[in-house]
Design an enzyme around this catalytic site. Structure first.
Site, PDB file in Angstrom:
ATOM      1  N   ASP A 124      -6.548  11.609  -0.154  1.00  0.00           N
ATOM      2  CA  ASP A 124      -6.797  10.559   0.976  1.00  0.00           C
ATOM      3  C   ASP A 124      -5.490  10.774   1.731  1.00  0.00           C
ATOM      4  O   ASP A 124      -4.811   9.926   1.932  1.00  0.00           O
ATOM      5  CB  ASP A 124      -6.875   9.365   0.638  1.00  0.00           C
ATOM      6  CG  ASP A 124      -7.267   8.399   1.713  1.00  0.00           C
ATOM      7  OD1 ASP A 124      -7.728   8.676   2.529  1.00  0.00           O
ATOM      8  OD2 ASP A 124      -7.200   7.072   1.133  1.00  0.00           O
ATOM      9  N   GLN A 217      -5.217  -4.783   2.057  1.00  0.00           N
ATOM     10  CA  GLN A 217      -5.951  -4.189   3.371  1.00  0.00           C
ATOM     11  C   GLN A 217      -5.111  -4.128   4.849  1.00  0.00           C
ATOM     12  O   GLN A 217      -4.222  -5.216   4.961  1.00  0.00           O
ATOM     13  CB  GLN A 217      -7.160  -4.984   3.594  1.00  0.00           C
ATOM     14  CG  GLN A 217      -8.185  -5.043   2.547  1.00  0.00           C
ATOM     15  CD  GLN A 217      -8.918  -6.655   2.223  1.00  0.00           C
ATOM     16  OE1 GLN A 217      -8.305  -7.638   2.223  1.00  0.00           O
ATOM     17  NE2 GLN A 217     -10.250  -6.343   1.883  1.00  0.00           N
TER      18      GLN A 217
END
Ligand code: 4AZ
Length: 322
Positions: A124, A217
């Protein structure tokens, strides 16, 4: 001072790299440092404390973090770019407050790792090629990149921080308008596998067993940055990738292990025509300035200067112990 700036601008023009090297914070680490007050459970960062941390924005809204590794390149997470095109991304650098000051750049190209998996989040990471290089100074800096995986030893890091404009609570709608940071520790891979599961060897965990301090987040793509002894440069060990909630007990954050991608990053940047390290002189490479340039000025891509010393000490100790 003016001559130095001129030299720096000339170097930037010639090679696309900065003369100031990587991993240092000239506007933060003064000779008599003011005590730093010391995301989830962290605190606000001070201006200049993380001069390589950038906000990635679309239509003026922050959506992910990133880090400046070279005047032309920003490192981030591949999962940040599922539904987004380069022309819709703006990089905001050199500011701790969203929407205020700093330098902005558009993105020319997004190079996600070819092995990135949407289901496992393996590999990622993504490289963003900027439309124009970032200037040296003005609160900006480069983070150092760790060397090849074989050289990396998690035990070498003294202090690690994650920084970003993400939410300060899991599930919150809005992130933080101010850059925040949290001190975290690298967690042993096997222990993390036991706690979280589903890890690949390309992931590194960081946090605290008791929870409390973590990325969340909106921090995705930002750096896990570590320093060996105090006063040494800062290295980017990980890219914020995923986690099971935020700040929970025995649920550290999961990061992409940057050292495993050092070779790919070099190849991808060179293939895009903006190499991270000075290229070797070709037989016809007359006047190619980088040949005479120390690798240290190569836009943050240098091996850890403490490692050879550690290796030599380790070898000597091994011999002495028999
Ligand atoms: C996310 O959703 C996310 N606690 C990022 C980091 C972590 C969890 C979730 C780590 O972007």
């Amino acid at each position: 001072m003016a001559a130095w700036r001129l030299l720096e601008l000339l170097l930037l023009g010639a090679t696309g790299v900065w003369a100031t090297g990587c991993g240092f914070r000239p506007e933060y680490d003064s000779p008599s440092p003011s005590p730093a007050p010391r995301i989830i459970g962290g605190q606000k960062s001070r201006p200049g404390e993380w001069p390589w941390v950038v906000s990635l924005q679309t239509q003026g809204h922050h959506f992910c973090g990133g880090s400046v590794i070279h005047s032309w390149w920003v490192l981030s997470a591949a999962h940040c770019f599922h539904d987004i095109r380069p022309q819709d991304v703006t990089v905001a650098a050199g500011s701790v407050t969203l929407g205020m000051g700093g330098v902005t750049r558009r993105v020319r190209r997004i190079v996600s790792h070819p092995s990135y998996s949407r289901s496992t989040y393996d590999s990622d990471l993504a490289l963003l090629l900027l439309s124009r290089p970032l200037p040296p100074g003005r609160g900006l800096g480069l983070v150092c990149l760790p060397g090849e995986p074989a050289e990396e030893d998690d035990g070498q890091w003294g202090s690690c921080y994650v920084a970003g404009w993400g939410t300060t609570e899991y599930g919150q709608e809005r992130g933080s308008g101010a850059l925040r940071e949290a001190g975290v520790r690298i967690v042993d891979w096997l222990r993390c596998m036991w706690w979280i599961g589903a890890l690949t060897q390309n992931m590194v965990c960081a946090g605290h067993e008791e929870g409390g301090r973590d990325a969340c987040q909106g921090d995705s793509g930002g750096p896990l940055q570590c320093q060996a002894p105090q006063g040494s440069p800062w290295y980017q060990v990980g890219v914020v990738s995923w986690g099971r909630g935020c700040g929970r007990r025995q649920r550290p954050g999961v990061y992409t292990r940057v050292a495993n991608y050092r070779a790919w990053m070099d190849e991808a940047a060179a293939a895009a025509g903006r190499p991270l390290r000075p290229q070797k002189a070709t037989p016809t490479g007359l006047g190619s300035a980088p040949q005479k340039t120390e690798p240290e000025v190569a836009g943050g891509a240098r091996p850890c200067p403490w490692r050879p010393l550690g290796l030599a000490l380790g070898l000597a100790l091994g011999r002495w112990l028999g």
